[in-house]
Motif scaffolding. Structure first.
Motif, short mmCIF file in Angstrom:
data_model
loop_
_atom_site.label_atom_id
_atom_site.label_comp_id
_atom_site.label_asym_id
_atom_site.label_seq_id
_atom_site.Cartn_x
_atom_site.Cartn_y
_atom_site.Cartn_z
N GLU A 86 -12.08 11.02 -13.37
CA GLU A 86 -11.66 11.65 -11.97
C GLU A 86 -10.36 12.45 -12.24
O GLU A 86 -9.94 13.35 -11.46
N ILE A 87 -9.31 11.95 -13.05
CA ILE A 87 -8.32 12.92 -13.27
C ILE A 87 -8.37 13.05 -15.10
O ILE A 87 -8.86 12.19 -15.71
N LEU A 91 -3.79 11.91 -6.60
CA LEU A 91 -3.90 12.22 -8.13
C LEU A 91 -5.11 13.23 -8.49
O LEU A 91 -4.95 14.00 -9.11
N SER A 92 -6.25 12.83 -7.80
CA SER A 92 -7.45 13.77 -8.12
C SER A 92 -7.43 15.07 -7.42
O SER A 92 -8.07 16.08 -7.77
N PHE A 109 -4.48 16.74 -10.01
CA PHE A 109 -5.10 16.89 -11.19
C PHE A 109 -6.53 16.63 -11.33
O PHE A 109 -6.73 15.29 -11.82
N PRO A 110 -7.25 17.47 -10.97
CA PRO A 110 -8.55 17.07 -10.85
C PRO A 110 -9.34 16.93 -12.28
O PRO A 110 -9.14 17.71 -13.17
N GLY A 111 -10.22 15.93 -12.35
CA GLY A 111 -10.85 15.75 -13.77
C GLY A 111 -12.13 16.27 -13.85
O GLY A 111 -12.70 16.95 -12.76
#
Length: 417
Positions: A152-153, A319-320, A323-325
């Motif tokens: 996810e990040i 966080l996602s 900073f997207p995963g």
């Protein structure tokens, strides 16, 4: 006997009433679905007052001041990704010290390094105000481990800072802004492989820490382009004097100046705040002011108050967002392909209505991406209809099933020997 809870708009101390025919005392508060509140019992006896936990409630939340009992309304569940998962690879905490010329002292830093950390790879950086408290009371390390494992990040480096005088240093203090940009950032960059671009550098904080993060980014434009601000103490005064006490005076001076000339402190900002805290009004009013500057802002409200578990439960979204995963990247790809497919279908309908002919049937199934989301887990196939949280849940289940299969194979191998 009183029920003492911290919900803006309600009396802090609610008297308990004796229930006829029993030895029980009770207070009733109607809470909307999904609410979560922290409370204590206030016992007054012979002129003395004592706050005690609910002896019949085993659900307890801890903070720097002690602990509170927790009432979880129907519909609230603690997110799974905030809990330790033995199948998830653990990151590490590296202890460092920074000697500050700005403050004239030496301070400890705790640096989170993701699992599979490699010196030859470059990582995004997140600087966390009150980071030690985030580790203790908001399970930040566990959250980072889980979100990175679930894709996810991306793997990132997080620096946990701590101020010995936070009510002054975090209240719009120019020294703190210089300390982050001129001392802390160069130190971390010298010892760890960081991505050298502002969109890969973020600041995070809650309450006064949110003020410190916003102020530092504002004083150093183009240095930190990602902000995660939780229940920021963004007090201001449009007319007359504010009502929050002298400790907020420097905050109000900064916020009044910021609201007058916000500029672009960051390209992307995630904000969250509890509906049951008085700061909800200041946070709500800040959102459109930031959006007017062209800043990409996401704002989440929660039926909770000013506490660490409220901030913990919002970390996944924050966080996602910043900073997207890979999971979110796949979702964006599938979403855009679905939108394009629908546009083409509408175009076909319009064409057939004009000409009486159709260009033929379009594929009926949504785009399926087999490799990017799963990485080495190529058997997982999220579809265009899946939301990132559903994909992450599937990833977690897939990982557990793989571990179970490996355990069974190992057991069978030992038995055959």
């Amino acid at each position: 006997m009183f029920l003492r809870c911290w919900i803006a708009g309600l009396d802090t101390a609610q008297p308990l009433q004796s229930l006829a025919g029993t030895d029980l005392w009770a207070a009733t508060i109607e809470l909307p679905r999904g609410s979560r509140i922290e409370y204590k019992f206030e016992v007054r006896l012979h002129g003395h007052r004592e706050l005690v936990l609910d002896p019949l409630n085993k659900v307890i939340a801890h903070d720097p001041f002690g602990a509170n009992s927790v009432c979880q309304a129907w519909g609230y569940e603690r997110p799974e990704w905030t809990m330790h998962d033995p199948d998830v690879r653990q990151g590490a905490i590296d202890i460092r010290h920074i000697t500050s010329d700005v403050f004239g002292d030496t301070r400890e830093l705790q640096v989170y390094l993701p699992a599979r950390f490699r010196k030859k790879r470059r990582y995004p950086l997140l600087i966390v105000h009150d980071g030690i408290d985030y580790l203790r009371y908001a399970e930040l390390k566990t959250v980072l481990d889980n979100l990175i494992s679930d894709l996810e990040i991306p793997p990132l480096i997080a620096v946990m800072t701590h101020s010995p005088d936070r009510l002054n240093e975090y209240a719009g203090d120019d020294r703190h802004a210089r300390h982050l940009a001129d001392e802390l950032l160069p130190l971390i960059d010298a010892h760890y492989p960081l991505q050298d671009e502002s969109r890969a550098r973020g600041l995070m904080g809650a309450s006064f820490g949110g003020v410190a993060a916003l102020h530092a980014a504002w004083r150093n434009p183009g240095v930190f382009d990602r902000l995660l601000l939780q229940s920021g103490s963004f007090a201001f005064s449009d007319l007359g004097r504010h009502q929050r006490g002298p400790v907020f005076d420097p905050v109000v001076r900064f916020m009044n100046e910021f609201r007058e000339n916000p500029g672009i402190p960051a390209e992307q900002i995630y904000m969250s705040c509890g509906i049951y805290e008085s700061l909800i009004y200041e946070n709500r009013s800040l959102v459109p002011r930031l959006q007017e500057q062209g800043i990409d802002v996401r704002f989440d409200e929660a039926r909770d108050a000013h506490n660490w578990e409220n901030w913990r439960d919002r970390l996944r979204n924050g966080l996602s967002t910043l900073f997207p995963g890979p999971v979110w990247m796949v979702y964006e790809i599938t979403r855009h392909r679905e939108e394009r497919r629908h546009r083409e279908e509408r175009s076909d309908v319009a064409t057939s209505q004009r000409t009486g002919r159709s260009r033929g049937a379009r594929r009926a199934r949504p785009y399926r991406h087999r490799e990017a989301a799963a990485g080495s887990r190529g058997d997982l196939v999220p579809t265009g209809r899946a939301w990132p949280c559903e994909i992450a849940t599937a990833l977690r289940a897939s990982r557990r099933q793989s571990a179970l299969r490996a355990s069974r194979r190992s057991t069978a191998l030992r038995a055959s020997r």
